[in-house]
Scaffold this motif. Structure first.
Motif, PDB file in Angstrom:
ATOM      1  N   GLY A  45       0.774  -1.228   0.000  1.00 35.30           N
ATOM      2  CA  GLY A  45       0.000   0.000   0.000  1.00 35.30           C
ATOM      3  C   GLY A  45       0.806   1.279   0.000  1.00 35.30           C
ATOM      4  N   LYS A  46       2.156   1.159   0.014  1.00 33.11           N
ATOM      5  CA  LYS A  46       3.020   2.345   0.000  1.00 33.11           C
ATOM      6  C   LYS A  46       3.784   2.407  -1.305  1.00 33.11           C
ATOM      7  N   ASN A  47       3.873   3.620  -1.867  1.00 31.53           N
ATOM      8  CA  ASN A  47       4.629   3.805  -3.100  1.00 31.53           C
ATOM      9  C   ASN A  47       6.089   4.147  -2.804  1.00 31.53           C
ATOM     10  N   PHE A  48       6.969   3.575  -3.615  1.00 37.64           N
ATOM     11  CA  PHE A  48       8.393   3.856  -3.523  1.00 37.64           C
ATOM     12  C   PHE A  48       8.908   4.207  -4.918  1.00 37.64           C
ATOM     13  N   ILE A  49       9.869   5.128  -4.966  1.00 42.54           N
ATOM     14  CA  ILE A  49      10.448   5.538  -6.242  1.00 42.54           C
ATOM     15  C   ILE A  49      11.928   5.204  -6.250  1.00 42.54           C
ATOM     16  N   LYS A  80      20.852   4.709  -6.296  1.00 40.74           N
ATOM     17  CA  LYS A  80      20.490   3.293  -6.152  1.00 40.74           C
ATOM     18  C   LYS A  80      19.715   3.039  -4.863  1.00 40.74           C
ATOM     19  N   LEU A  81      18.768   3.935  -4.581  1.00 41.02           N
ATOM     20  CA  LEU A  81      17.946   3.813  -3.377  1.00 41.02           C
ATOM     21  C   LEU A  81      16.467   3.889  -3.739  1.00 41.02           C
ATOM     22  N   TRP A  82      15.646   3.119  -3.032  1.00 41.78           N
ATOM     23  CA  TRP A  82      14.195   3.260  -3.115  1.00 41.78           C
ATOM     24  C   TRP A  82      13.755   4.272  -2.076  1.00 41.78           C
ATOM     25  N   LEU A  83      13.025   5.290  -2.489  1.00 42.54           N
ATOM     26  CA  LEU A  83      12.579   6.359  -1.596  1.00 42.54           C
ATOM     27  C   LEU A  83      11.065   6.310  -1.437  1.00 42.54           C
ATOM     28  N   VAL A  84      10.587   6.632  -0.257  1.00 39.73           N
ATOM     29  CA  VAL A  84       9.147   6.709  -0.036  1.00 39.73           C
ATOM     30  C   VAL A  84       8.578   7.835  -0.888  1.00 39.73           C
ATOM     31  N   LEU A  85       7.522   7.542  -1.636  1.00 34.95           N
ATOM     32  CA  LEU A  85       6.884   8.535  -2.501  1.00 34.95           C
ATOM     33  C   LEU A  85       5.477   8.808  -1.989  1.00 34.95           C
TER      34      LEU A  85
END
Length: 320
Positions: free
Chosen positions: A217-221, A227-232
């Protein structure tokens, strides 16, 4: 009563200095956590200090004084998030990025020109006066018999509005928001915003091409450079999230190399860091800063190179 609200606001900083000082009359730069983009969240009293160019700003900064026998050294990574933006869009619009790095090119004046707030004579006059302080040859005919100082101030205000547009539009600001921050009409803000996006279409294209995934249910970019996934939290911050994250990682690497070379920061604020040095160590400090920046550029090997030129003063008010 003009300026009273600004004076009261500045007095709040002075009160914070007094309230948080220790027995040696020193205050501490600190932070309370890390944002989603890996930027640190600063806390009182060293937070959002007014610039020297703002009303009473220098008086606030001048309260921060180096210990006896020491001077402040301030290493600012010049236009850090503008450079990371250029890196992001380089593959989409290399000619525009090369233009941005042409000696003498002023992106803020260009937005004012394209938005219809200045003509070419205005731009030429601003550059001439800014370089010569109104002395010597080269003044455009339009301004030869004018009050040059007053005209420069007028154009500086227009340039400031364009500068605010350049930075805020990059991060998805609406025309209404631009109008409020630049203190201009909504109609004028629309013109500046349109001028910005006509030039910077590649920012939107880059953001559209970024990879997003949903986990529980959370989006990540995905930031392709760090080279990191960030909370979007919202689609409209795709670019700002990745750009600020890259800026933070670049700055932290710069900080790491400086610490390796024996420099101990007393404060970091987004793209600048401050530290004390002994009087007379200015030249060796310049060498250390240059060496650290060279290491950063070698580590990332981007087409756009990062820069930092340290400043020195006995008080924080003597720095930019």
């Amino acid at each position: 009563m003009q300026g009273l609200s600004v004076a009261q606001h500045r007095a709040g900083y002075l009160k914070a200095f007094l309230d948080t000082r220790d027995e040696d009359n020193c205050v501490t730069a600190s932070w309370t956590g890390i944002a989603k983009t890996f930027r640190v969240k600063h806390s009182k009293p060293i937070v959002n200090l007014p610039s020297n160019n703002s009303q009473y700003g220098e008086l606030v900064r001048a309260c921060l004084i180096a210990p006896k026998g020491k001077v402040f050294a301030n290493a600012d990574m010049s236009s850090l998030e503008d450079k990371t933006k250029q890196i992001a869009i380089y593959n989409y619009d290399p000619e525009y990025v090369e233009t941005l790095n042409t000696p003498g090119y002023d992106a803020h004046l260009n937005i004012a020109l394209l938005g219809g707030f200045m003509d070419q004579d205005d731009v030429d006059f601003y550059k001439w006066y800014n370089k010569t302080k109104g002395e010597g040859e080269g003044c455009p005919d339009k301004y030869k018999y004018s009050d040059k100082s007053a005209e420069f101030k007028r154009l500086s205000k227009l340039r400031k509005s364009s500068k605010l547009t350049n930075y805020s539009a990059t991060y998805g600001a609406s025309a209404k928001k631009i109008a409020e921050s630049a203190d201009i009409s909504l109609k004028d803000a629309e013109k500046l915003k349109d001028a910005y996006w006509n030039l910077n279409w590649s920012v939107k294209k880059y953001a559209e091409d970024l990879t997003v995934k949903n986990v529980r249910g959370k989006n990540f970019i995905w930031n392709p450079y760090t080279k990191l996934w960030l909370v979007l939290t919202s689609d409209h911050i795709k670019f700002s999230a990745c750009n600020q994250n890259l800026g933070s990682c670049v700055f932290d690497l710069f900080l790491y190399f400086l610490i390796q070379d024996g420099i101990m920061p007393i404060s970091t604020i987004h793209d600048e860091l401050s530290f004390y040095i002994n009087e007379g160590e200015e030249e060796i400090t310049k060498e250390k800063v240059k060496k650290a920046i060279d290491k950063v550029n070698k580590a990332y090997d981007f087409p756009i190179k990062f820069e930092s030129e340290p400043e020195f003063a006995t008080s924080y008010g003597g720095l930019h």
